[in-house]
Motif scaffolding. Structure first.
Motif, PDB file in Angstrom:
ATOM      1  N   HIS A  66      13.618 -34.110 -17.328  1.00  0.00           N
ATOM      2  CA  HIS A  66      14.192 -33.509 -18.555  1.00  0.00           C
ATOM      3  C   HIS A  66      15.565 -34.257 -18.959  1.00  0.00           C
ATOM      4  O   HIS A  66      16.196 -34.664 -17.907  1.00  0.00           O
ATOM      5  N   HIS A 163       3.781 -29.123 -24.466  1.00  0.00           N
ATOM      6  CA  HIS A 163       3.368 -27.750 -24.445  1.00  0.00           C
ATOM      7  C   HIS A 163       3.551 -26.891 -25.845  1.00  0.00           C
ATOM      8  O   HIS A 163       4.320 -25.903 -25.598  1.00  0.00           O
ATOM      9  N   HIS A 223       6.145 -29.870 -11.558  1.00  0.00           N
ATOM     10  CA  HIS A 223       7.436 -29.895 -11.033  1.00  0.00           C
ATOM     11  C   HIS A 223       7.409 -29.779  -9.517  1.00  0.00           C
ATOM     12  O   HIS A 223       8.351 -30.022  -8.812  1.00  0.00           O
TER      13      HIS A 223
HETATM   14 FE   LIG Z   1       8.270 -30.675 -18.518  1.00  0.00          FE
END
Ligand SMILES: [Fe+2]
Length: 254
Positions: A66, A163, A223
């Motif tokens: 991120h 997404h 993740h």
């Molecule tokens: Fe992601």
């Protein structure tokens, strides 16, 4: 004893690969690089995830930490440094057969607007295609969504919406997703959306995107081990996975 053996208590397997996801070749969305965001925290965790994704059939992983305002102030140099460290650790652990690369998942915020304004080079994947993965708030539509997508394209990037099935502000507005894609933004669905892992709404929109042939890329968005376990135990059994994999996805071109 190699690092891998210490970590897993056995030698690295060579060819125990289920073929289901091998057709994808590359994953292009994950948070495996250690210590950069809410994904893997340590090199050891990264190695376990890396090994598990390799065993699911992936041959290339484009890892995308991120970059988000004050939360994740990642820089190209910092991301590259983490990639170098993971490559070295993987080699030392004897994990082979999977190419490691990096880009980023850019949150659509003032920071991204400033980078575009100042012509700062964004992290891309897909070579000359210059794909840029971006996400937005899950709840609130960015007031400048159109403008930002336009600016990315004008700067020579091919924006990839991470997404799209997870943005509640787009629920009940499927025509908006159609319009965004028609304007040249590619759509990347998360594998775990097929199981309802995130929400029933995300599952519904993911299925609708698949039925409409509107999925361009598919990502693990891994993740942690929970995400990978869910892919292995649940996603591989879903009715929609074969439909998704039958689409002309770009993963294999990455
Ligand atoms: Fe992601």
């Amino acid at each position: 004893m190699s690092f891998f053996q210490k970590l897993f208590g056995r030698a690295a397997p060579d060819n125990e690969l289920p073929a289901t996801l091998a057709v994808l070749g590359a994953d292009m969305h994950s948070h495996l690089l250690p210590g950069l965001d809410d994904g893997a925290e340590t090199l050891e965790q990264s190695l376990v995830l890396l090994q598990q994704l390799r065993d699911l059939g992936y041959r290339k992983l484009v890892m995308t930490p991120h970059i988000m305002g004050d939360f994740y102030r990642n820089t190209p140099a910092g991301i590259q440094g983490a990639l170098d460290a993971l490559r070295a650790a993987a080699a030392q652990a004897g994990i082979s057969g999977v190419e490691l690369a990096c880009a980023a998942e850019y949150y659509m915020d003032e920071g991204l607007a400033r980078k575009l304004e100042e012509n700062e080079e964004l992290l891309t994947f897909g070579g000359e295609q210059r794909y840029v993965l971006f996400e937005t708030s899950y709840i609130n539509e960015p007031f400048n969504l159109q403008e930002m997508m336009f600016k990315m394209k004008a700067a020579g990037y091919r924006p990839v919406m991470a997404h799209p099935e997870r943005y509640t502000y787009l629920y009940g507005r499927f025509e908006e997703l159609i319009r965004i894609r028609e304007e040249g933004v590619l759509m990347q669905v998360n594998l775990n959306s097929l199981t309802g892992y995130y929400s029933a709404g995300a599952k519904r929109v993911a299925e609708k995107l698949i039925d409409a042939g509107m999925v361009d890329m598919v990502g693990t968005d891994a993740h942690n081990l929970k995400h990978v376990d869910s892919i292995r135990a649940k996603v591989l059994l879903t009715e929609y996975l074969p439909k998704l994999l039958a689409l002309p996805l770009l993963n294999s071109t990455l």
